[in-house]
Write a protein that holds these residues in place. Structure first.
Motif, short mmCIF file in Angstrom:
data_model
loop_
_atom_site.label_atom_id
_atom_site.label_comp_id
_atom_site.label_asym_id
_atom_site.label_seq_id
_atom_site.Cartn_x
_atom_site.Cartn_y
_atom_site.Cartn_z
N VAL A 190 10.02 11.08 3.78
CA VAL A 190 10.37 9.91 2.97
C VAL A 190 11.05 8.85 3.83
O VAL A 190 10.75 7.66 3.72
CB VAL A 190 11.30 10.32 1.79
N SER A 207 6.94 4.03 7.59
CA SER A 207 7.32 2.64 7.86
C SER A 207 8.18 2.09 6.72
O SER A 207 9.15 1.37 6.96
CB SER A 207 6.08 1.79 8.07
N ASN A 246 7.28 -2.50 16.39
CA ASN A 246 6.48 -3.58 15.81
C ASN A 246 5.85 -4.46 16.87
O ASN A 246 4.74 -4.96 16.71
CB ASN A 246 7.34 -4.43 14.86
N LYS A 262 2.48 -3.37 18.27
CA LYS A 262 1.31 -3.31 17.39
C LYS A 262 0.29 -4.40 17.66
O LYS A 262 -0.75 -4.45 17.02
CB LYS A 262 1.73 -3.38 15.91
N THR A 294 13.77 -4.77 -0.09
CA THR A 294 13.36 -3.47 0.43
C THR A 294 13.73 -2.37 -0.55
O THR A 294 13.03 -1.37 -0.67
CB THR A 294 14.01 -3.22 1.80
N MET A 309 1.42 -4.64 4.82
CA MET A 309 2.15 -4.40 3.58
C MET A 309 1.71 -5.27 2.42
O MET A 309 1.75 -4.82 1.27
CB MET A 309 3.65 -4.57 3.82
N MET A 322 2.56 7.29 -1.86
CA MET A 322 2.90 8.10 -0.69
C MET A 322 1.72 8.23 0.27
O MET A 322 1.86 8.05 1.47
CB MET A 322 3.34 9.51 -1.15
N VAL A 382 0.77 4.78 1.93
CA VAL A 382 1.73 4.39 2.99
C VAL A 382 1.49 5.26 4.22
O VAL A 382 1.45 4.75 5.36
CB VAL A 382 3.19 4.51 2.49
N MET A 392 -1.52 4.04 6.02
CA MET A 392 -1.25 2.76 6.68
C MET A 392 -0.55 3.00 8.02
O MET A 392 -0.89 2.40 9.04
CB MET A 392 -0.39 1.87 5.78
N ASP A 393 0.44 3.92 8.01
CA ASP A 393 1.17 4.21 9.24
C ASP A 393 0.24 4.84 10.28
O ASP A 393 0.33 4.55 11.47
CB ASP A 393 2.35 5.16 8.96
N GLY A 414 -1.84 2.55 12.40
CA GLY A 414 -1.17 1.79 13.46
C GLY A 414 -0.76 0.38 13.10
O GLY A 414 -0.63 -0.48 13.97
N PHE A 415 -0.53 0.13 11.80
CA PHE A 415 0.02 -1.18 11.41
C PHE A 415 1.53 -1.16 11.60
O PHE A 415 2.15 -0.09 11.58
CB PHE A 415 -0.31 -1.49 9.94
N GLY A 416 2.14 -2.32 11.76
CA GLY A 416 3.60 -2.40 11.93
C GLY A 416 4.30 -2.30 10.59
O GLY A 416 3.66 -2.15 9.56
N SER A 417 5.62 -2.38 10.61
CA SER A 417 6.34 -2.31 9.33
C SER A 417 6.78 -3.71 8.91
O SER A 417 6.91 -4.61 9.72
CB SER A 417 7.53 -1.37 9.45
N CYS A 418 7.01 -3.84 7.61
CA CYS A 418 7.29 -5.15 7.01
C CYS A 418 8.74 -5.56 7.26
O CYS A 418 9.65 -4.75 7.14
CB CYS A 418 7.04 -5.05 5.51
N LEU A 452 6.05 -2.46 -4.37
CA LEU A 452 5.61 -1.29 -3.59
C LEU A 452 6.83 -0.48 -3.13
O LEU A 452 6.84 0.75 -3.23
CB LEU A 452 4.79 -1.73 -2.38
N ASN A 453 7.84 -1.18 -2.64
CA ASN A 453 9.06 -0.49 -2.18
C ASN A 453 9.68 0.31 -3.32
O ASN A 453 10.15 1.43 -3.13
CB ASN A 453 10.08 -1.50 -1.65
N TYR A 506 7.65 3.33 -3.95
CA TYR A 506 7.86 4.31 -2.88
C TYR A 506 9.20 5.02 -3.07
O TYR A 506 9.30 6.24 -2.95
CB TYR A 506 7.82 3.60 -1.52
N LEU A 507 10.22 4.22 -3.37
CA LEU A 507 11.56 4.78 -3.57
C LEU A 507 11.54 5.78 -4.73
O LEU A 507 12.05 6.90 -4.63
CB LEU A 507 12.53 3.63 -3.87
N GLY A 555 9.50 8.84 -3.66
CA GLY A 555 10.19 9.59 -2.61
C GLY A 555 11.38 10.38 -3.13
O GLY A 555 11.65 11.49 -2.68
#
Lengths: 222, 254
Positions: free
Chosen positions: A6, A10, A85, A88, A183, B180, B205, B208, B211-212, B215-219, B241-242, B245-246, B249
Protein backbone atom coordinates in the motif's frame (compact mmCIF):
# COMPACT_ATOMS: atom_id res chain seq x y z
CA UNK A 1 -2.50 -6.13 -0.50
CA UNK A 2 0.01 -5.88 2.35
CA UNK A 3 0.70 -2.59 4.19
CA UNK A 4 4.10 -2.54 2.53
CA UNK A 5 2.50 -2.72 -0.92
CA UNK A 6 0.00 0.00 0.00
CA UNK A 7 2.74 2.48 0.95
CA UNK A 8 5.36 1.62 -1.68
CA UNK A 9 3.34 2.01 -4.87
CA UNK A 10 3.62 5.35 -6.66
CA UNK A 11 0.34 6.51 -5.07
CA UNK A 12 1.38 5.05 -1.70
CA UNK A 13 4.64 7.00 -1.72
CA UNK A 14 2.64 10.13 -2.40
CA UNK A 15 0.44 9.29 0.59
CA UNK A 16 3.57 9.20 2.75
CA UNK A 17 4.55 12.62 1.38
CA UNK A 18 1.04 13.96 2.01
CA UNK A 19 0.70 12.61 5.57
CA UNK A 20 4.18 13.74 6.64
CA UNK A 21 3.66 17.06 4.83
CA UNK A 22 0.50 17.82 6.80
CA UNK A 23 2.25 16.72 10.00
CA UNK A 24 5.08 19.20 9.25
CA UNK A 25 2.50 21.91 8.47
CA UNK A 26 1.04 21.35 11.95
CA UNK A 27 4.54 21.61 13.41
CA UNK A 28 5.07 24.94 11.61
CA UNK A 29 1.93 26.33 13.29
CA UNK A 30 3.25 25.37 16.75
CA UNK A 31 6.75 26.64 15.96
CA UNK A 32 5.54 29.97 14.56
CA UNK A 33 3.06 30.45 17.40
CA UNK A 34 5.63 29.85 20.12
CA UNK A 35 8.31 31.97 18.47
CA UNK A 36 5.84 34.83 18.01
CA UNK A 37 6.22 35.35 21.79
CA UNK A 38 9.43 37.27 21.00
CA UNK A 39 7.13 40.16 20.09
CA UNK A 40 5.40 40.17 23.48
CA UNK A 41 7.45 43.25 24.39
CA UNK A 42 8.78 41.76 27.63
CA UNK A 43 12.40 41.29 26.53
CA UNK A 44 11.89 37.60 25.85
CA UNK A 45 10.30 36.62 29.17
CA UNK A 46 7.23 34.90 27.71
CA UNK A 47 9.30 33.36 24.89
CA UNK A 48 11.81 31.92 27.36
CA UNK A 49 9.00 30.39 29.41
CA UNK A 50 7.58 28.72 26.30
CA UNK A 51 11.02 27.58 25.11
CA UNK A 52 11.71 26.19 28.57
CA UNK A 53 8.50 24.15 28.50
CA UNK A 54 9.32 22.76 25.04
CA UNK A 55 12.85 21.85 26.06
CA UNK A 56 12.37 20.56 29.58
CA UNK A 57 9.02 18.75 29.55
CA UNK A 58 9.06 15.14 28.45
CA UNK A 59 5.83 15.40 26.43
CA UNK A 60 7.16 17.82 23.77
CA UNK A 61 10.52 16.06 23.95
CA UNK A 62 8.93 12.74 22.99
CA UNK A 63 6.90 14.51 20.27
CA UNK A 64 10.24 15.89 19.06
CA UNK A 65 11.28 12.33 18.18
CA UNK A 66 8.10 12.01 16.10
CA UNK A 67 8.93 15.30 14.41
CA UNK A 68 12.37 14.10 13.40
CA UNK A 69 10.92 10.79 12.19
CA UNK A 70 8.31 12.65 10.09
CA UNK A 71 10.88 15.09 8.74
CA UNK A 72 13.28 12.28 7.89
CA UNK A 73 10.56 10.32 6.05
CA UNK A 74 9.46 13.44 4.14
CA UNK A 75 13.02 14.31 3.09
CA UNK A 76 14.15 10.81 2.13
CA UNK A 77 10.93 9.89 0.33
CA UNK A 78 10.86 13.29 -1.40
CA UNK A 79 14.42 13.00 -2.68
CA UNK A 80 13.88 9.41 -3.81
CA UNK A 81 10.69 10.38 -5.69
CA UNK A 82 12.45 13.34 -7.30
CA UNK A 83 15.31 11.20 -8.59
CA UNK A 84 13.02 8.33 -9.64
CA UNK A 85 10.71 10.69 -11.53
CA UNK A 86 13.63 12.31 -13.34
CA UNK A 87 14.72 8.91 -14.61
CA UNK A 88 11.36 8.29 -16.34
CA UNK A 89 12.25 10.43 -19.35
CA UNK A 90 15.76 9.66 -20.60
CA UNK A 91 15.45 11.82 -23.73
CA UNK A 92 14.19 15.29 -22.87
CA UNK A 93 12.25 17.77 -24.98
CA UNK A 94 13.93 20.40 -27.15
CA UNK A 95 11.15 22.88 -26.32
CA UNK A 96 9.77 22.66 -22.79
CA UNK A 97 6.13 23.11 -21.81
CA UNK A 98 7.33 25.43 -19.04
CA UNK A 99 5.05 27.79 -17.17
CA UNK A 100 2.25 27.52 -19.70
CA UNK A 101 0.87 24.36 -18.11
CA UNK A 102 1.96 24.58 -14.48
CA UNK A 103 3.44 26.93 -11.89
CA UNK A 104 7.25 26.94 -11.63
CA UNK A 105 7.19 26.20 -7.92
CA UNK A 106 4.94 23.17 -8.39
CA UNK A 107 7.61 21.72 -10.67
CA UNK A 108 10.45 22.70 -8.32
CA UNK A 109 9.40 20.96 -5.09
CA UNK A 110 12.60 18.92 -5.05
CA UNK A 111 14.80 21.97 -5.48
CA UNK A 112 12.82 24.07 -2.95
CA UNK A 113 12.85 21.17 -0.49
CA UNK A 114 16.62 20.83 -0.84
CA UNK A 115 17.07 24.56 -0.18
CA UNK A 116 14.89 24.22 2.93
CA UNK A 117 16.95 21.21 4.04
CA UNK A 118 20.20 23.17 3.66
CA UNK A 119 18.64 26.03 5.61
CA UNK A 120 17.51 23.56 8.29
CA UNK A 121 21.08 22.31 8.76
CA UNK A 122 22.19 25.88 9.52
CA UNK A 123 19.10 26.50 11.67
CA UNK A 124 19.61 23.39 13.82
CA UNK A 125 23.31 24.27 14.12
CA UNK A 126 22.38 27.73 15.40
CA UNK A 127 19.74 26.83 17.98
CA UNK A 128 18.74 23.20 18.43
CA UNK A 129 22.23 21.68 18.61
CA UNK A 130 23.84 24.09 21.12
CA UNK A 131 20.71 23.94 23.31
CA UNK A 132 20.41 20.15 23.31
CA UNK A 133 24.14 19.55 23.75
CA UNK A 134 24.05 21.91 26.73
CA UNK A 135 21.26 19.69 28.11
CA UNK A 136 23.32 16.56 27.46
CA UNK A 137 20.54 15.68 25.00
CA UNK A 138 18.32 14.80 27.97
CA UNK A 139 16.41 17.15 30.27
CA UNK A 140 19.43 19.15 31.48
CA UNK A 141 19.90 22.90 31.69
CA UNK A 142 19.06 24.94 28.59
CA UNK A 143 20.80 27.94 27.11
CA UNK A 144 19.03 31.32 26.85
CA UNK A 145 17.55 31.03 23.37
CA UNK A 146 16.34 34.64 23.28
CA UNK A 147 19.90 35.91 23.81
CA UNK A 148 21.15 33.35 21.29
CA UNK A 149 18.67 34.68 18.71
CA UNK A 150 19.80 38.22 19.42
CA UNK A 151 23.41 37.15 18.89
CA UNK A 152 22.90 35.14 15.69
CA UNK A 153 20.55 37.66 14.09
CA UNK A 154 22.97 40.55 14.58
CA UNK A 155 24.90 39.23 11.56
CA UNK A 156 23.54 40.44 8.22
CA UNK A 157 24.35 37.35 6.12
CA UNK A 158 22.62 35.10 8.65
CA UNK A 159 19.48 37.26 8.44
CA UNK A 160 19.59 37.16 4.62
CA UNK A 161 20.01 33.35 4.56
CA UNK A 162 17.09 32.98 7.00
CA UNK A 163 14.84 35.20 4.90
CA UNK A 164 15.77 33.25 1.74
CA UNK A 165 15.09 30.00 3.63
CA UNK A 166 11.65 31.31 4.60
CA UNK A 167 10.88 32.30 1.00
CA UNK A 168 11.82 28.78 -0.17
CA UNK A 169 9.51 27.40 2.51
CA UNK A 170 6.73 29.74 1.36
CA UNK A 171 6.87 28.55 -2.26
CA UNK A 172 7.21 24.92 -1.11
CA UNK A 173 4.03 25.38 0.94
CA UNK A 174 2.20 27.27 -1.82
CA UNK A 175 2.15 24.02 -3.79
CA UNK A 176 2.63 21.51 -0.98
CA UNK A 177 -0.36 22.57 1.13
CA UNK A 178 -3.02 21.96 -1.51
CA UNK A 179 -1.14 19.06 -3.08
CA UNK A 180 -0.98 17.21 0.26
CA UNK A 181 -4.74 17.41 0.74
CA UNK A 182 -5.41 16.37 -2.87
CA UNK A 183 -3.13 13.39 -2.31
CA UNK A 184 -5.27 12.42 0.66
CA UNK A 185 -8.24 12.37 -1.70
CA UNK A 186 -10.04 15.68 -1.23
CA UNK A 187 -11.86 16.30 -4.48
CA UNK A 188 -15.12 18.04 -3.61
CA UNK A 189 -15.47 21.33 -5.48
CA UNK A 190 -16.26 23.38 -2.37
CA UNK A 191 -13.15 22.10 -0.55
CA UNK A 192 -10.94 22.58 -3.62
CA UNK A 193 -11.62 26.32 -3.67
CA UNK A 194 -11.17 26.51 0.08
CA UNK A 195 -7.91 24.56 -0.04
CA UNK A 196 -6.41 26.82 -2.68
CA UNK A 197 -7.17 30.02 -0.79
CA UNK A 198 -6.30 28.65 2.66
CA UNK A 199 -3.10 27.17 1.17
CA UNK A 200 -1.92 30.50 -0.24
CA UNK A 201 -2.95 32.41 2.89
CA UNK A 202 -1.10 29.91 5.10
CA UNK A 203 2.04 30.03 2.93
CA UNK A 204 2.19 33.82 2.96
CA UNK A 205 1.46 34.07 6.71
CA UNK A 206 4.08 31.48 7.68
CA UNK A 207 6.71 33.03 5.40
CA UNK A 208 6.11 36.53 6.76
CA UNK A 209 5.99 35.39 10.40
CA UNK A 210 9.25 33.45 10.24
CA UNK A 211 11.04 35.98 8.04
CA UNK A 212 10.13 38.85 10.39
CA UNK A 213 11.83 37.12 13.34
CA UNK A 214 15.49 37.55 12.26
CA UNK A 215 14.60 40.90 10.66
CA UNK A 216 13.06 42.11 13.95
CA UNK A 217 16.20 41.20 15.89
CA UNK A 218 18.50 42.74 13.29
CA UNK A 219 16.59 46.02 13.25
CA UNK A 220 16.35 46.04 17.05
CA UNK A 221 12.54 45.82 17.17
CA UNK A 222 12.67 43.27 20.01
CA UNK B 1 -11.14 34.18 -40.81
CA UNK B 2 -9.46 35.03 -44.06
CA UNK B 3 -7.70 32.23 -45.90
CA UNK B 4 -3.97 32.58 -46.47
CA UNK B 5 -1.05 30.48 -47.63
CA UNK B 6 2.19 30.13 -45.71
CA UNK B 7 5.72 28.81 -45.96
CA UNK B 8 7.03 27.04 -42.85
CA UNK B 9 10.28 25.69 -41.52
CA UNK B 10 9.79 22.39 -39.73
CA UNK B 11 12.19 20.90 -37.22
CA UNK B 12 11.07 17.27 -36.98
CA UNK B 13 12.43 14.44 -34.82
CA UNK B 14 13.62 11.53 -36.95
CA UNK B 15 14.45 8.19 -35.36
CA UNK B 16 14.81 4.86 -37.20
CA UNK B 17 13.64 2.62 -34.34
CA UNK B 18 13.51 2.40 -30.57
CA UNK B 19 17.17 1.40 -30.36
CA UNK B 20 18.70 4.03 -32.62
CA UNK B 21 19.59 7.55 -31.54
CA UNK B 22 17.30 10.12 -33.10
CA UNK B 23 17.98 13.65 -34.29
CA UNK B 24 16.14 16.72 -35.53
CA UNK B 25 15.92 17.31 -39.28
CA UNK B 26 14.94 20.54 -40.95
CA UNK B 27 12.29 20.62 -43.66
CA UNK B 28 10.67 23.43 -45.60
CA UNK B 29 7.05 23.26 -46.69
CA UNK B 30 5.60 25.84 -49.06
CA UNK B 31 2.17 27.11 -50.00
CA UNK B 32 0.45 25.53 -47.03
CA UNK B 33 -3.20 26.55 -46.75
CA UNK B 34 -4.38 28.04 -43.47
CA UNK B 35 -7.41 25.74 -43.69
CA UNK B 36 -5.35 22.53 -43.69
CA UNK B 37 -5.06 20.45 -40.58
CA UNK B 38 -1.63 19.92 -39.06
CA UNK B 39 -1.63 16.28 -40.21
CA UNK B 40 -2.61 17.29 -43.75
CA UNK B 41 0.42 19.57 -43.74
CA UNK B 42 2.49 16.50 -42.79
CA UNK B 43 0.82 14.55 -45.63
CA UNK B 44 2.00 17.27 -48.04
CA UNK B 45 5.51 17.06 -46.59
CA UNK B 46 5.51 13.24 -46.88
CA UNK B 47 4.35 13.40 -50.54
CA UNK B 48 7.26 15.72 -51.14
CA UNK B 49 9.68 13.35 -49.34
CA UNK B 50 8.41 10.32 -51.28
CA UNK B 51 8.75 12.29 -54.52
CA UNK B 52 12.34 13.11 -53.62
CA UNK B 53 13.03 9.43 -52.82
CA UNK B 54 13.38 10.02 -49.07
CA UNK B 55 11.89 8.10 -46.18
CA UNK B 56 8.52 9.68 -45.23
CA UNK B 57 7.94 10.74 -41.61
CA UNK B 58 6.05 8.15 -39.55
CA UNK B 59 3.29 9.45 -37.29
CA UNK B 60 0.18 8.03 -35.64
CA UNK B 61 -3.28 8.99 -36.87
CA UNK B 62 -6.63 7.34 -37.35
CA UNK B 63 -9.98 9.12 -37.20
CA UNK B 64 -8.69 12.68 -37.78
CA UNK B 65 -11.84 13.87 -36.02
CA UNK B 66 -10.37 14.41 -32.55
CA UNK B 67 -12.05 11.39 -30.99
CA UNK B 68 -9.77 8.36 -31.34
CA UNK B 69 -6.66 9.51 -29.49
CA UNK B 70 -4.19 8.16 -32.05
CA UNK B 71 -2.43 11.38 -33.06
CA UNK B 72 0.37 12.34 -30.76
CA UNK B 73 2.71 15.14 -31.71
CA UNK B 74 4.47 17.45 -29.28
CA UNK B 75 4.36 20.74 -31.16
CA UNK B 76 6.34 23.82 -30.10
CA UNK B 77 6.58 22.68 -26.48
CA UNK B 78 3.00 21.48 -25.98
CA UNK B 79 1.34 18.13 -26.61
CA UNK B 80 -1.15 18.49 -29.49
CA UNK B 81 0.10 22.02 -30.25
CA UNK B 82 -0.85 25.53 -29.21
CA UNK B 83 -4.66 25.30 -29.06
CA UNK B 84 -6.56 24.38 -25.91
CA UNK B 85 -8.74 21.26 -25.63
CA UNK B 86 -7.61 20.12 -29.03
CA UNK B 87 -5.95 17.13 -30.69
CA UNK B 88 -3.15 17.37 -33.27
CA UNK B 89 -5.49 16.28 -36.07
CA UNK B 90 -7.87 19.11 -35.22
CA UNK B 91 -5.08 21.68 -35.01
CA UNK B 92 -5.38 23.80 -38.12
CA UNK B 93 -2.64 25.68 -39.87
CA UNK B 94 -4.27 29.03 -39.12
CA UNK B 95 -2.62 28.60 -35.74
CA UNK B 96 0.65 29.49 -37.50
CA UNK B 97 1.99 32.39 -39.51
CA UNK B 98 4.05 32.60 -42.66
CA UNK B 99 7.75 32.04 -41.94
CA UNK B 100 7.23 30.30 -38.57
CA UNK B 101 9.56 27.57 -37.42
CA UNK B 102 7.63 24.67 -35.90
CA UNK B 103 9.38 22.09 -33.70
CA UNK B 104 7.71 18.66 -33.71
CA UNK B 105 8.76 15.96 -31.25
CA UNK B 106 7.31 12.59 -30.25
CA UNK B 107 5.78 12.01 -26.78
CA UNK B 108 8.81 11.60 -24.58
CA UNK B 109 8.58 9.08 -21.75
CA UNK B 110 10.48 5.85 -21.22
CA UNK B 111 7.11 4.09 -20.81
CA UNK B 112 6.26 5.25 -24.37
CA UNK B 113 9.27 4.06 -26.42
CA UNK B 114 9.61 5.57 -29.90
CA UNK B 115 8.69 3.06 -32.61
CA UNK B 116 9.76 5.33 -35.45
CA UNK B 117 10.04 9.10 -35.87
CA UNK B 118 6.95 10.61 -34.20
CA UNK B 119 5.18 7.31 -33.47
CA UNK B 120 5.43 5.94 -29.93
CA UNK B 121 4.30 2.65 -28.40
CA UNK B 122 1.37 3.40 -26.07
CA UNK B 123 0.40 -0.22 -25.42
CA UNK B 124 1.26 0.41 -21.74
CA UNK B 125 -2.12 2.17 -21.54
CA UNK B 126 -3.88 -0.93 -22.91
CA UNK B 127 -2.26 -3.10 -20.24
CA UNK B 128 -3.36 -0.66 -17.53
CA UNK B 129 -6.95 -0.95 -18.80
CA UNK B 130 -6.63 -4.74 -18.91
CA UNK B 131 -5.58 -4.70 -15.24
CA UNK B 132 -9.02 -3.49 -14.14
CA UNK B 133 -10.51 -0.73 -16.26
CA UNK B 134 -13.73 -2.63 -16.90
CA UNK B 135 -16.74 -4.11 -15.10
CA UNK B 136 -17.53 -7.81 -15.11
CA UNK B 137 -21.03 -8.52 -16.40
CA UNK B 138 -22.80 -11.85 -16.13
CA UNK B 139 -24.23 -13.29 -19.32
CA UNK B 140 -27.96 -13.15 -19.86
CA UNK B 141 -30.34 -10.38 -20.72
CA UNK B 142 -29.03 -6.87 -20.35
CA UNK B 143 -30.53 -5.08 -17.34
CA UNK B 144 -32.79 -2.14 -18.17
CA UNK B 145 -30.62 0.98 -18.15
CA UNK B 146 -33.12 2.84 -15.98
CA UNK B 147 -33.39 0.06 -13.39
CA UNK B 148 -30.50 1.51 -11.36
CA UNK B 149 -31.06 5.11 -10.29
CA UNK B 150 -27.94 7.28 -10.73
CA UNK B 151 -27.81 10.94 -9.63
CA UNK B 152 -27.49 13.27 -12.63
CA UNK B 153 -24.35 14.96 -11.25
CA UNK B 154 -22.61 11.60 -10.83
CA UNK B 155 -23.61 10.51 -14.32
CA UNK B 156 -22.25 13.79 -15.74
CA UNK B 157 -18.98 13.55 -13.79
CA UNK B 158 -18.60 9.94 -14.87
CA UNK B 159 -19.22 10.85 -18.49
CA UNK B 160 -16.71 13.72 -18.28
CA UNK B 161 -14.08 11.24 -17.06
CA UNK B 162 -15.07 8.71 -19.72
CA UNK B 163 -14.25 11.35 -22.35
CA UNK B 164 -10.57 10.35 -21.98
CA UNK B 165 -9.34 9.07 -25.36
CA UNK B 166 -6.11 7.64 -23.97
CA UNK B 167 -3.87 9.71 -26.25
CA UNK B 168 -1.12 10.03 -23.63
CA UNK B 169 -0.77 13.83 -23.80
CA UNK B 170 -0.93 13.89 -19.97
CA UNK B 171 2.16 11.68 -19.79
CA UNK B 172 3.91 13.77 -22.43
CA UNK B 173 3.17 17.03 -20.59
CA UNK B 174 4.04 15.80 -17.09
CA UNK B 175 7.52 16.52 -15.79
CA UNK B 176 7.43 13.10 -14.10
CA UNK B 177 6.00 11.24 -17.12
CA UNK B 178 3.13 10.24 -14.86
CA UNK B 179 0.05 8.52 -16.24
CA UNK B 180 -2.12 9.56 -13.30
CA UNK B 181 -4.59 11.71 -15.23
CA UNK B 182 -5.27 8.84 -17.63
CA UNK B 183 -5.50 6.29 -14.82
CA UNK B 184 -7.68 8.55 -12.70
CA UNK B 185 -10.11 9.09 -15.59
CA UNK B 186 -10.35 5.34 -16.16
CA UNK B 187 -10.88 4.64 -12.44
CA UNK B 188 -13.24 7.59 -11.89
CA UNK B 189 -15.75 6.92 -14.63
CA UNK B 190 -16.41 3.49 -13.10
CA UNK B 191 -16.05 4.55 -9.45
CA UNK B 192 -18.80 7.15 -9.92
CA UNK B 193 -21.36 4.59 -11.08
CA UNK B 194 -23.03 1.80 -9.10
CA UNK B 195 -21.97 -0.71 -11.77
CA UNK B 196 -18.35 -0.08 -10.84
CA UNK B 197 -18.84 -0.61 -7.12
CA UNK B 198 -18.36 -4.41 -6.76
CA UNK B 199 -14.81 -4.32 -8.17
CA UNK B 200 -13.77 -0.89 -6.96
CA UNK B 201 -11.07 -1.99 -4.52
CA UNK B 202 -9.31 -4.52 -6.74
CA UNK B 203 -9.66 -2.21 -9.72
CA UNK B 204 -7.73 0.72 -8.25
CA UNK B 205 -5.08 -1.50 -6.67
CA UNK B 206 -4.43 -3.56 -9.80
CA UNK B 207 -4.44 -0.59 -12.15
CA UNK B 208 -2.00 1.40 -9.96
CA UNK B 209 0.26 -1.67 -9.73
CA UNK B 210 0.22 -2.06 -13.52
CA UNK B 211 0.94 1.66 -14.02
CA UNK B 212 4.01 1.36 -11.77
CA UNK B 213 5.13 -1.77 -13.61
CA UNK B 214 4.99 0.06 -16.94
CA UNK B 215 7.52 2.61 -15.68
CA UNK B 216 5.46 5.79 -15.43
CA UNK B 217 6.50 8.40 -12.85
CA UNK B 218 4.45 9.45 -9.86
CA UNK B 219 2.09 12.41 -9.71
CA UNK B 220 3.11 15.68 -8.04
CA UNK B 221 -0.12 17.56 -8.80
CA UNK B 222 1.53 20.20 -11.01
CA UNK B 223 -1.54 20.39 -13.24
CA UNK B 224 0.34 20.30 -16.58
CA UNK B 225 -1.71 17.22 -17.59
CA UNK B 226 -5.03 18.98 -17.08
CA UNK B 227 -3.78 22.05 -18.95
CA UNK B 228 -2.87 20.04 -22.02
CA UNK B 229 -5.64 17.39 -22.07
CA UNK B 230 -7.54 17.57 -25.37
CA UNK B 231 -10.67 16.30 -23.59
CA UNK B 232 -10.28 18.62 -20.57
CA UNK B 233 -10.17 15.76 -18.06
CA UNK B 234 -10.13 17.42 -14.64
CA UNK B 235 -7.24 16.92 -12.21
CA UNK B 236 -10.00 16.42 -9.62
CA UNK B 237 -10.11 12.86 -10.91
CA UNK B 238 -6.59 12.33 -9.55
CA UNK B 239 -7.78 13.29 -6.06
CA UNK B 240 -10.70 10.89 -6.50
CA UNK B 241 -8.26 8.14 -7.53
CA UNK B 242 -6.19 8.88 -4.40
CA UNK B 243 -9.34 8.55 -2.29
CA UNK B 244 -10.22 5.26 -3.99
CA UNK B 245 -6.67 4.01 -3.37
CA UNK B 246 -6.65 5.13 0.25
CA UNK B 247 -10.03 3.48 0.85
CA UNK B 248 -8.97 0.23 -0.81
CA UNK B 249 -5.53 0.18 0.81
CA UNK B 250 -6.88 0.68 4.32
CA UNK B 251 -9.96 -1.52 4.15
CA UNK B 252 -9.00 -4.31 1.73
CA UNK B 253 -9.34 -7.71 3.34
CA UNK B 254 -6.51 -9.36 1.45
Amino acid sequence: MTWKQVFTSSVGKKLVMGFTGIFLILFLIVHAGLNACIWAGDNGEMFTKGAHFMGSNWVPRILELGLFAGLFLHVIQGLMLEFANRRKRSVGYAVSYGNEGSKWYSRSMGLLGTLILLFLVLHLYHFWLPNRSNQGFLLGEEINLFEKMKLEFSVLWVVIVYVLGCISLGYHLAHGFQSAFRTLGIHNKRYNTLLTSVGYAFSITITLLFAMMPVSFYLGWV
Amino acid sequence: MEHYNMNLNLKVWRQKNCKSKGEFKLYRVENISSEMSFLEMFDVLNEQLIHDGEDPITFDHDCREGICGACSMYINGKPHGPWQANTTCQLHMRAFNDGDTVVVEPWRADAFPVIKDLMVDRSAFDRIIQAGGYISVNTGNAVDGNAIPIPKDDADASFAAAMCIGCGACVAACKNSSAMLFLSAKVSHLALLPQGAPERKSRVMNMVAQMDKEGFGSCTNTGACEATCPKEISITNIARLNKEYLGAGFTSDK
